[in-house]
Design a protein around this motif. Structure first.
Motif, PDB file in Angstrom:
ATOM      1  N   ILE A  44       0.865  -1.182   0.000  1.00 57.98           N
ATOM      2  CA  ILE A  44       0.000   0.000   0.000  1.00 57.98           C
ATOM      3  C   ILE A  44       0.897   1.226   0.000  1.00 57.98           C
ATOM      4  N   GLN A  45       0.684   2.111  -1.009  1.00 53.91           N
ATOM      5  CA  GLN A  45       1.575   3.250  -1.188  1.00 53.91           C
ATOM      6  C   GLN A  45       0.901   4.603  -1.022  1.00 53.91           C
ATOM      7  N   LYS A  69      -1.308   7.155  11.713  1.00 52.89           N
ATOM      8  CA  LYS A  69      -1.251   7.852  10.436  1.00 52.89           C
ATOM      9  C   LYS A  69       0.128   7.607   9.826  1.00 52.89           C
ATOM     10  N   VAL A  70       0.153   7.241   8.569  1.00 51.15           N
ATOM     11  CA  VAL A  70       1.400   6.872   7.893  1.00 51.15           C
ATOM     12  C   VAL A  70       1.855   8.007   6.985  1.00 51.15           C
ATOM     13  N   ASP A  71       3.137   8.331   7.045  1.00 47.14           N
ATOM     14  CA  ASP A  71       3.735   9.310   6.139  1.00 47.14           C
ATOM     15  C   ASP A  71       4.175   8.561   4.887  1.00 47.14           C
ATOM     16  N   PHE A  72       3.316   8.550   3.868  1.00 46.04           N
ATOM     17  CA  PHE A  72       3.599   7.790   2.651  1.00 46.04           C
ATOM     18  C   PHE A  72       4.695   8.412   1.796  1.00 46.04           C
ATOM     19  N   CYS A 128      -0.004 -10.121   8.625  1.00 40.82           N
ATOM     20  CA  CYS A 128       0.851  -9.194   9.356  1.00 40.82           C
ATOM     21  C   CYS A 128       0.898  -7.883   8.565  1.00 40.82           C
ATOM     22  N   ILE A 129       0.730  -6.757   9.260  1.00 42.92           N
ATOM     23  CA  ILE A 129       0.782  -5.441   8.626  1.00 42.92           C
ATOM     24  C   ILE A 129       1.987  -4.699   9.188  1.00 42.92           C
ATOM     25  N   ALA A 130       2.832  -4.160   8.297  1.00 35.11           N
ATOM     26  CA  ALA A 130       4.055  -3.483   8.748  1.00 35.11           C
ATOM     27  C   ALA A 130       4.326  -2.221   7.942  1.00 35.11           C
ATOM     28  N   LEU A 131       5.035  -1.288   8.569  1.00 34.40           N
ATOM     29  CA  LEU A 131       5.562  -0.114   7.878  1.00 34.40           C
ATOM     30  C   LEU A 131       6.964  -0.455   7.416  1.00 34.40           C
TER      31      LEU A 131
END
Length: 141
Positions: A44-45, A69-72, A128-131
């Motif tokens: 996911i981008q 919140k992710v900094d894409f 599994c979900i990871a950054l």
């Protein structure tokens, strides 16, 4: 001696690309239930796709706080699916992440019940979900 140092520095900087261990990955969420029936991964981008994915998990609202919140601009979200399993005791995880010339290499770890170990008789779909760091290419080993 002073003239040799710049030459030595130049020779060192022109070496072949190095694999850099990048431990800047972090696990956001893991579960035995709710993943895909088939093994694989999802990269996911962008924030819109991320929100759609989180909503598709059908989690309790109290668990949404885990999904920061992710900094894409700096990170991507990687979801690893182990596929459908016929018992409990299965899990999928990330062992390491490295950056090889802007190619992100993810080593995954798949766990299953040990021989003779009692496991629940239930269909599971571990994920599994990871950054992970951004890169031009992704390789999962």
């Amino acid at each position: 001696m002073i003239k040799i140092l710049p030459l030595l520095f130049l020779m060192m900087s022109c070496s072949s690309p190095k694999t850099v261990s990048d431990n800047s990955f972090s696990i956001i969420h893991k579960s035995e239930i709710g993943g895909s029936d088939k093994p694989g991964h999802l990269l996911i981008q962008d924030n819109e796709a991320y929100i759609q994915f989180i909503e598709s998990l059908k989690l309790d609202e109290s668990e949404y706080a885990n999904f920061l919140k992710v900094d894409f601009k700096k990170k991507n979200v990687l979801v690893l699916f182990q596929g459908q399993k016929n018992s409990g005791g299965y899990a999928i995880d990330i062992e390491s992440v490295s950056n090889n010339d802007n190619t992100i290499v993810v080593k995954k770890s798949e766990i299953g019940p040990k021989k003779g170990e009692i496991a629940t008789t239930v269909i599971t779909t571990p994920y599994c979900i990871a950054l992970i760091p951004k890169g031009n290419k992704l390789i999962i080993e």
